[in-house]
Design a protein around this motif. Structure first.
Motif, mmCIF file in Angstrom:
data_model
loop_
_atom_site.group_PDB
_atom_site.id
_atom_site.type_symbol
_atom_site.label_atom_id
_atom_site.label_comp_id
_atom_site.label_asym_id
_atom_site.label_seq_id
_atom_site.Cartn_x
_atom_site.Cartn_y
_atom_site.Cartn_z
ATOM 1 N N MET A 1 56.917 -10.806 3.549
ATOM 2 C CA MET A 1 56.192 -9.757 4.268
ATOM 3 C C MET A 1 55.272 -9.010 3.295
ATOM 4 O O MET A 1 55.674 -8.691 2.182
ATOM 5 C CB MET A 1 57.183 -8.787 4.924
ATOM 6 C CG MET A 1 56.524 -7.739 5.805
ATOM 7 S SD MET A 1 57.742 -6.651 6.605
ATOM 8 C CE MET A 1 58.508 -7.815 7.745
ATOM 9 N N THR A 2 54.062 -8.746 3.720
ATOM 10 C CA THR A 2 53.082 -8.073 2.867
ATOM 11 C C THR A 2 53.477 -6.623 2.629
ATOM 12 O O THR A 2 53.752 -5.874 3.572
ATOM 13 C CB THR A 2 51.691 -8.125 3.513
ATOM 14 O OG1 THR A 2 51.324 -9.493 3.713
ATOM 15 C CG2 THR A 2 50.653 -7.469 2.620
ATOM 16 N N ARG A 3 53.471 -6.211 1.366
ATOM 17 C CA ARG A 3 53.880 -4.862 0.981
ATOM 18 C C ARG A 3 52.640 -3.973 0.835
ATOM 19 O O ARG A 3 51.722 -4.287 0.061
ATOM 20 C CB ARG A 3 54.650 -4.903 -0.343
ATOM 21 C CG ARG A 3 56.005 -5.553 -0.222
ATOM 22 C CD ARG A 3 56.608 -5.894 -1.579
ATOM 23 N NE ARG A 3 56.768 -4.731 -2.442
ATOM 24 C CZ ARG A 3 57.824 -3.931 -2.429
ATOM 25 N NH1 ARG A 3 58.812 -4.155 -1.574
ATOM 26 N NH2 ARG A 3 57.918 -2.903 -3.265
ATOM 27 N N ALA A 25 52.090 -2.423 12.347
ATOM 28 C CA ALA A 25 51.180 -3.553 12.174
ATOM 29 C C ALA A 25 51.897 -4.817 11.724
ATOM 30 O O ALA A 25 51.332 -5.908 11.785
ATOM 31 C CB ALA A 25 50.095 -3.193 11.173
ATOM 32 N N GLY A 26 53.146 -4.677 11.247
ATOM 33 C CA GLY A 26 53.907 -5.849 10.826
ATOM 34 C C GLY A 26 54.066 -5.999 9.335
ATOM 35 O O GLY A 26 54.543 -7.038 8.862
ATOM 36 N N GLY A 27 53.697 -4.971 8.555
ATOM 37 C CA GLY A 27 53.838 -5.027 7.112
ATOM 38 C C GLY A 27 55.076 -4.299 6.637
ATOM 39 O O GLY A 27 55.764 -3.622 7.407
ATOM 40 N N GLU A 28 55.352 -4.446 5.353
ATOM 41 C CA GLU A 28 56.441 -3.709 4.716
ATOM 42 C C GLU A 28 55.861 -2.464 4.067
ATOM 43 O O GLU A 28 55.044 -2.563 3.143
ATOM 44 C CB GLU A 28 57.135 -4.568 3.662
ATOM 45 C CG GLU A 28 58.283 -3.849 2.956
ATOM 46 C CD GLU A 28 58.959 -4.688 1.897
ATOM 47 O OE1 GLU A 28 59.794 -4.133 1.151
ATOM 48 O OE2 GLU A 28 58.647 -5.896 1.790
ATOM 49 N N ALA A 29 56.243 -1.313 4.544
ATOM 50 C CA ALA A 29 55.718 -0.045 4.050
ATOM 51 C C ALA A 29 56.512 0.412 2.833
ATOM 52 O O ALA A 29 57.740 0.466 2.870
ATOM 53 C CB ALA A 29 55.778 1.012 5.150
ATOM 54 N N VAL A 42 53.113 -3.702 -4.654
ATOM 55 C CA VAL A 42 52.362 -3.645 -3.393
ATOM 56 C C VAL A 42 51.068 -4.440 -3.525
ATOM 57 O O VAL A 42 50.536 -4.641 -4.614
ATOM 58 C CB VAL A 42 52.064 -2.194 -2.971
ATOM 59 C CG1 VAL A 42 53.357 -1.411 -2.823
ATOM 60 C CG2 VAL A 42 51.117 -1.504 -3.944
ATOM 61 N N GLU A 43 50.558 -4.875 -2.390
ATOM 62 C CA GLU A 43 49.329 -5.670 -2.363
ATOM 63 C C GLU A 43 48.136 -4.875 -1.841
ATOM 64 O O GLU A 43 46.995 -5.348 -1.900
ATOM 65 C CB GLU A 43 49.545 -6.907 -1.506
ATOM 66 C CG GLU A 43 50.637 -7.828 -2.042
ATOM 67 C CD GLU A 43 50.970 -8.933 -1.077
ATOM 68 O OE1 GLU A 43 50.121 -9.823 -0.869
ATOM 69 O OE2 GLU A 43 52.091 -8.905 -0.509
ATOM 70 N N ALA A 44 48.397 -3.690 -1.303
ATOM 71 C CA ALA A 44 47.349 -2.783 -0.829
ATOM 72 C C ALA A 44 47.902 -1.374 -0.913
ATOM 73 O O ALA A 44 49.120 -1.175 -0.961
ATOM 74 C CB ALA A 44 46.928 -3.113 0.599
ATOM 75 N N VAL A 45 47.005 -0.394 -0.926
ATOM 76 C CA VAL A 45 47.411 1.009 -1.060
ATOM 77 C C VAL A 45 46.665 1.865 -0.056
ATOM 78 O O VAL A 45 45.457 1.655 0.182
ATOM 79 C CB VAL A 45 47.148 1.530 -2.490
ATOM 80 C CG1 VAL A 45 47.331 3.050 -2.563
ATOM 81 C CG2 VAL A 45 48.071 0.859 -3.495
ATOM 82 N N ILE A 46 47.373 2.830 0.517
ATOM 83 C CA ILE A 46 46.764 3.831 1.389
ATOM 84 C C ILE A 46 46.962 5.208 0.759
ATOM 85 O O ILE A 46 48.075 5.572 0.370
ATOM 86 C CB ILE A 46 47.392 3.810 2.789
ATOM 87 C CG1 ILE A 46 47.144 2.454 3.458
ATOM 88 C CG2 ILE A 46 46.821 4.939 3.656
ATOM 89 C CD1 ILE A 46 47.926 2.255 4.748
ATOM 90 N N LEU A 47 45.881 5.961 0.644
ATOM 91 C CA LEU A 47 45.934 7.365 0.240
ATOM 92 C C LEU A 47 45.835 8.183 1.521
ATOM 93 O O LEU A 47 44.800 8.169 2.195
ATOM 94 C CB LEU A 47 44.786 7.711 -0.705
ATOM 95 C CG LEU A 47 44.654 6.861 -1.977
ATOM 96 C CD1 LEU A 47 43.467 7.339 -2.804
ATOM 97 C CD2 LEU A 47 45.930 6.901 -2.793
ATOM 98 N N PRO A 48 46.891 8.901 1.896
ATOM 99 C CA PRO A 48 46.936 9.524 3.221
ATOM 100 C C PRO A 48 46.267 10.890 3.263
ATOM 101 O O PRO A 48 45.857 11.454 2.247
ATOM 102 C CB PRO A 48 48.440 9.652 3.463
ATOM 103 C CG PRO A 48 48.991 9.926 2.090
ATOM 104 C CD PRO A 48 48.150 9.089 1.146
ATOM 105 N N LEU A 229 45.042 -10.113 3.428
ATOM 106 C CA LEU A 229 45.855 -10.422 2.252
ATOM 107 C C LEU A 229 46.555 -11.773 2.412
ATOM 108 O O LEU A 229 46.719 -12.504 1.436
ATOM 109 C CB LEU A 229 46.879 -9.311 2.033
ATOM 110 C CG LEU A 229 46.284 -7.990 1.540
ATOM 111 C CD1 LEU A 229 47.310 -6.866 1.632
ATOM 112 C CD2 LEU A 229 45.774 -8.125 0.106
ATOM 113 N N GLY A 230 46.946 -12.098 3.631
ATOM 114 C CA GLY A 230 47.560 -13.397 3.869
ATOM 115 C C GLY A 230 46.614 -14.539 3.581
ATOM 116 O O GLY A 230 46.991 -15.558 2.997
ATOM 117 N N ARG A 231 45.340 -14.362 3.946
ATOM 118 C CA ARG A 231 44.343 -15.409 3.670
ATOM 119 C C ARG A 231 44.048 -15.504 2.179
ATOM 120 O O ARG A 231 43.863 -16.596 1.646
ATOM 121 C CB ARG A 231 43.062 -15.116 4.454
ATOM 122 C CG ARG A 231 43.204 -15.327 5.962
ATOM 123 C CD ARG A 231 41.860 -15.247 6.652
ATOM 124 N NE ARG A 231 41.289 -13.913 6.559
ATOM 125 C CZ ARG A 231 41.534 -12.930 7.404
ATOM 126 N NH1 ARG A 231 42.385 -13.117 8.403
ATOM 127 N NH2 ARG A 231 40.965 -11.750 7.262
#
Length: 234
Positions: A1-3, A25-29, A42-48, A229-231
């Protein structure tokens, strides 16, 4: 699962909502802490959104120097997708990952409402699930959401397709009052040249479930980055 990591700064308000959006969305938070430079795989980052460090000095000006930001700036340079929402957008500008800046709303009032946006760029790591020109409805809530930049920078953003979203009229918004903060050229979001870093003033994480949002139009930001990220990793 994408983190996908979500950073919590002192004063963050929407980190929990962003974490939930990733899960919907189906990812691992994955929760990331401002004082910990590790990104924990992690493979992506969100700044909230929120008021990082109380928005002292300028919005995002102190958060830019948090230990985790050194790691994020480097990872973004290496192509990691990064999404800054509201206060996160301000932090990205302060960190020079995005050009321009965010200033007080021109009318000097905090604006909190459901807002229509037009998606302009679908070539980013976060917006490819939309169609160019598609209108979406998501909340906006900010007092310093007015995007500003010099004319040369604005022209560059336009000519290179880096304006991600604009404020537009829609049901409940007048032709004169659709721009909630006075942002130049109605800009609601932009990207860097590579398209992996996106800053957005409105809140897509608050429009991912019909029970709580004005729509589910914001979910595409989170589902697309997982597919992207999966692609990339395939």
């Amino acid at each position: 699962m994408t983190r996908v990591g979500v950073v919590t700064f002192p004063g963050s308000l929407d980190d929990g909502d962003a974490l939930r959006a990733v899960r919907v969305a189906g990812g691992e938070a994955v929760s990331l802490w401002h004082d910990d430079p590790a990104l924990h795989g992690v493979e992506a980052v969100i700044l909230p959104g929120g008021f990082s460090y109380g928005d002292y000095l300028r919005c995002g000006a102190i958060a830019r120097f948090a230990p985790v930001m050194d790691s994020i700036v480097k990872a973004a340079g290496d192509g990691m997708p990064v999404l800054g929402i509201c206060n996160g957008f301000q932090i990205l500008c302060e960190a020079h990952l995005l050009p321009g800046g965010l200033t007080r709303n021109q009318h000097l009032h905090f604006r909190n409402r459901d807002q229509w946006l037009r998606i302009e760029s679908v070539g980013t790591a976060w917006t490819g699930s939309y169609e160019a020109g598609q209108n979406i409805l998501v909340p906006v809530k900010s007092g310093e959401g007015c995007f500003v930049a010099d004319e040369q920078t604005l022209d560059l953003l336009e000519s290179t397709g880096r304006v991600v979203a604009r404020y537009v009229p829609g049901p409940g918004l007048s032709e004169e009052g659709y721009n909630p903060n006075g942002s130049l050229r109605d800009i609601a979001g932009i990207s860097n040249e590579a398209g992996n870093v996106v800053g957005l003033m409105p809140h897509p994480e608050h429009a991912t479930e019909a029970l709580t949002g004005p729509s589910v139009d914001g979910l595409g930001f989170f589902t697309h980055v997982l597919g992207h990220l999966g692609r990339v990793s395939a």
